[in-house]
Scaffold this motif. Structure first.
Motif, mmCIF file in Angstrom:
data_model
loop_
_atom_site.group_PDB
_atom_site.id
_atom_site.type_symbol
_atom_site.label_atom_id
_atom_site.label_comp_id
_atom_site.label_asym_id
_atom_site.label_seq_id
_atom_site.Cartn_x
_atom_site.Cartn_y
_atom_site.Cartn_z
ATOM 1 N N ALA A 9 22.809 48.589 29.383
ATOM 2 C CA ALA A 9 22.242 49.020 30.799
ATOM 3 C C ALA A 9 21.400 50.006 30.780
ATOM 4 C CB ALA A 9 23.486 49.623 31.826
ATOM 5 N N HIS A 10 20.095 49.554 31.787
ATOM 6 C CA HIS A 10 18.673 50.435 31.890
ATOM 7 C C HIS A 10 18.556 51.234 30.810
ATOM 8 C CE1 HIS A 10 22.234 53.220 33.005
ATOM 9 N NE2 HIS A 10 22.399 52.473 34.241
ATOM 10 N N PRO A 11 18.130 50.602 29.687
ATOM 11 C CA PRO A 11 17.879 51.229 28.290
ATOM 12 C C PRO A 11 16.865 52.667 28.409
ATOM 13 C CG PRO A 11 17.413 48.974 28.021
ATOM 14 C CD PRO A 11 17.728 49.202 29.488
ATOM 15 N N SER A 24 19.182 45.336 40.068
ATOM 16 C CA SER A 24 18.548 46.221 40.830
ATOM 17 C C SER A 24 19.525 47.639 40.494
ATOM 18 C CB SER A 24 18.696 45.991 42.465
ATOM 19 O OG SER A 24 19.970 45.764 42.828
ATOM 20 N N ASP A 25 20.598 47.531 40.512
ATOM 21 C CA ASP A 25 21.425 48.989 40.495
ATOM 22 C C ASP A 25 21.580 49.193 42.104
ATOM 23 O OD1 ASP A 25 23.098 50.779 39.544
ATOM 24 O OD2 ASP A 25 21.818 51.919 38.382
ATOM 25 N N PHE A 26 21.640 48.497 42.926
ATOM 26 C CA PHE A 26 21.511 48.489 44.203
ATOM 27 C C PHE A 26 23.026 49.604 44.869
ATOM 28 C CE2 PHE A 26 23.072 47.307 48.692
ATOM 29 C CZ PHE A 26 21.915 47.810 49.493
ATOM 30 N N LEU A 38 22.043 41.106 38.668
ATOM 31 C CA LEU A 38 23.155 41.160 38.168
ATOM 32 C C LEU A 38 23.750 42.600 38.071
ATOM 33 C CD1 LEU A 38 22.506 38.447 35.298
ATOM 34 C CD2 LEU A 38 23.775 38.218 37.385
ATOM 35 N N HIS A 39 23.314 43.650 38.913
ATOM 36 C CA HIS A 39 23.621 44.835 39.022
ATOM 37 C C HIS A 39 24.078 45.532 40.216
ATOM 38 C CE1 HIS A 39 23.396 49.059 36.258
ATOM 39 N NE2 HIS A 39 23.927 49.057 37.366
ATOM 40 N N LEU A 40 25.039 45.535 40.785
ATOM 41 C CA LEU A 40 25.219 45.853 42.130
ATOM 42 C C LEU A 40 26.429 46.616 42.358
ATOM 43 C CD1 LEU A 40 24.399 42.309 43.705
ATOM 44 C CD2 LEU A 40 23.133 44.651 44.037
ATOM 45 N N VAL A 67 25.917 56.963 28.086
ATOM 46 C CA VAL A 67 25.051 55.246 28.076
ATOM 47 C C VAL A 67 26.064 54.529 28.884
ATOM 48 C CG1 VAL A 67 24.705 53.648 26.458
ATOM 49 C CG2 VAL A 67 24.017 55.670 25.864
ATOM 50 N N HIS A 68 25.450 53.618 29.649
ATOM 51 C CA HIS A 68 26.056 52.712 30.720
ATOM 52 C C HIS A 68 26.200 51.359 29.957
ATOM 53 C CE1 HIS A 68 25.748 55.433 34.518
ATOM 54 N NE2 HIS A 68 26.198 55.991 33.499
ATOM 55 N N ILE A 69 27.208 50.749 29.789
ATOM 56 C CA ILE A 69 27.608 49.486 29.315
ATOM 57 C C ILE A 69 27.924 48.619 30.319
ATOM 58 C CG2 ILE A 69 28.746 48.151 27.735
ATOM 59 C CD1 ILE A 69 26.622 49.837 26.270
ATOM 60 N N ILE A 111 31.351 44.836 35.400
ATOM 61 C CA ILE A 111 31.856 46.108 35.535
ATOM 62 C C ILE A 111 30.699 46.944 34.722
ATOM 63 C CG2 ILE A 111 32.805 46.280 33.242
ATOM 64 C CD1 ILE A 111 35.007 47.852 34.800
ATOM 65 N N GLU A 112 30.516 48.225 35.156
ATOM 66 C CA GLU A 112 29.798 49.301 34.485
ATOM 67 C C GLU A 112 30.566 50.396 33.928
ATOM 68 O OE1 GLU A 112 26.357 50.999 36.791
ATOM 69 O OE2 GLU A 112 25.257 51.105 34.965
ATOM 70 N N LEU A 113 30.574 50.495 32.618
ATOM 71 C CA LEU A 113 31.346 51.690 31.920
ATOM 72 C C LEU A 113 30.552 52.573 31.473
ATOM 73 C CD1 LEU A 113 33.759 49.511 30.002
ATOM 74 C CD2 LEU A 113 34.257 50.545 32.163
ATOM 75 N N ASP A 167 30.746 47.495 39.595
ATOM 76 C CA ASP A 167 30.970 48.742 39.921
ATOM 77 C C ASP A 167 31.474 49.591 38.651
ATOM 78 O OD1 ASP A 167 30.972 49.063 42.784
ATOM 79 O OD2 ASP A 167 32.395 47.382 43.037
ATOM 80 N N HIS A 168 31.339 50.957 38.901
ATOM 81 C CA HIS A 168 31.657 52.000 37.950
ATOM 82 C C HIS A 168 33.098 51.930 37.437
ATOM 83 C CE1 HIS A 168 27.466 53.802 38.114
ATOM 84 N NE2 HIS A 168 27.785 53.941 39.224
ATOM 85 N N ASP A 169 33.603 51.472 36.503
ATOM 86 C CA ASP A 169 35.005 51.743 35.944
ATOM 87 C C ASP A 169 35.860 51.135 36.847
ATOM 88 O OD1 ASP A 169 33.722 53.476 34.077
ATOM 89 O OD2 ASP A 169 34.101 55.395 34.835
HETATM 90 FE FE FE Z 1 24.144 52.960 35.430
#
Ligand code: FE
Ligand code: AMP
Ligand code: ZN
Ligand code: FE
Length: 278
Positions: free
Chosen positions: A189-191, A246-248, A6-8, A74-76, A63-65, A38-40
């Protein structure tokens, strides 16, 4: 057992695979479902959804903000967002503006240091991408200024390096509220990436939950079983849904590969139940 990632990231941010290529890779790796985060940027979601329907992979829009909390970035993550929601488009427009200003400034500082990288070159090399330092680093590698992106960060782009320019991030509270307003589920995300002590991490979790975060990333490519177990215990304690990915990024971050981070499908089912109960 069915698994999810759930993180690509795709070429819509700083990943190296197109959304369709990424879905195909997830299919080959045997995932039942994935989320594009994706970022933003939500620009990659339509292509990913189409590829998912074609290949039989469930694709969750995400999305990843990048947000600011107590001086930290901090990423949400946001899952099941409506990409067309007004609450989000306005937020992303501002984020993009801040990135444009910062990237322009970085190019100026690099030019002054004798490194020839321009905004035009970045836009041409990465069409459709929300641009950031990883793209600048890749151009620097291509033009022979550094051996790899890591070196670009160490010597030029990273915090404390000679061409570092800070980024203005949206407040964490705003990001969380806007994701909720867009019908999405906000997730921390990734605490462990924020390098907080136990008490600090707990304060972050409590604060984020207070703003509306409903889940926390427990399975992550950089975390071992003990770390995942500790995060799952925190989820239990605070009533948060566990997620994992993964954050691939493909070739842009070659140390993370698809297929090694396996989060159980039950995590996605948990998110779906939350989404339905709203
Ligand atoms: Fe991140
Ligand atoms: P930006 O959004 O422009 O600030 O860039 C942040 C991105 O750069 C994130 O995806 C980070 O994972 C990545 N990044 C940060 N530090 C490094 C590093 N030392 N080497 C490679 N990538 C990095
Ligand atoms: Zn990234
Ligand atoms: Fe990410």
């Amino acid at each position: 057992m069915k698994y999810v990632d759930l993180h690509l990231h795709t070429t819509a941010s700083d990943g190296s695979l197109s959304p369709a290529e990424l879905v195909a890779m997830a299919k080959r790796a045997g995932y039942a479902a994935i989320a594009i985060t994706d970022h933003d940027n939500t620009g990659g979601l339509p292509e990913a959804a189409a590829a998912g329907a074609r290949l039989g992979v469930e694709v969750v829009p995400g999305i990843e903000l990048s947000t600011e909390y107590a001086g930290l970035e901090v990423h949400i993550l946001g899952y099941f967002i409506d990409p067309g929601a007004e609450s989000l488009s306005d937020l992303l427009e501002t984020a993009l503006l801040h990135r444009e200003e910062r990237n322009t400034r970085i190019c100026q500082v690099l030019q002054a240091a004798g490194v020839d990288v321009s905004m035009e070159e970045l836009r041409e090399t990465f069409p459709g991408a929300v641009l950031g330092r990883p793209h600048i680093g890749q151009v620097m590698v291509k033009k022979g200024y550094v051996g790899d992106v890591k070196q670009a960060f160490r010597e030029y782009l990273g915090k404390g390096a000679k061409c570092y320019v800070p980024k203005v991030n949206m407040p964490m509270e705003r990001a969380i509220r806007r994701i909720s307003d867009a019908g999405g589920l906000p997730v921390l995300a990734h605490p462990y990436q924020y390098e907080l002590e136990d008490a600090g991490l707990r304060t972050l979790i409590e604060t984020a939950k207070g703003y509306g975060v409903v889940g926390m990333e427990c399975v992550y490519s950089k975390y071992d079983e003990a770390q995942t177990a500790a995060l799952l215990a925190l989820c239990e304690e605070y009533g948060l849904a566990p997620t994992g990915g993964s954050d691939f990024h493909g070739a842009s971050k070659p140390n993370i590969s698809v297929g090694t981070t396996k989060a159980p499908y039950a995590y996605l089912e948990g998110l779906k139940e939350l989404k339905q109960s709203r």
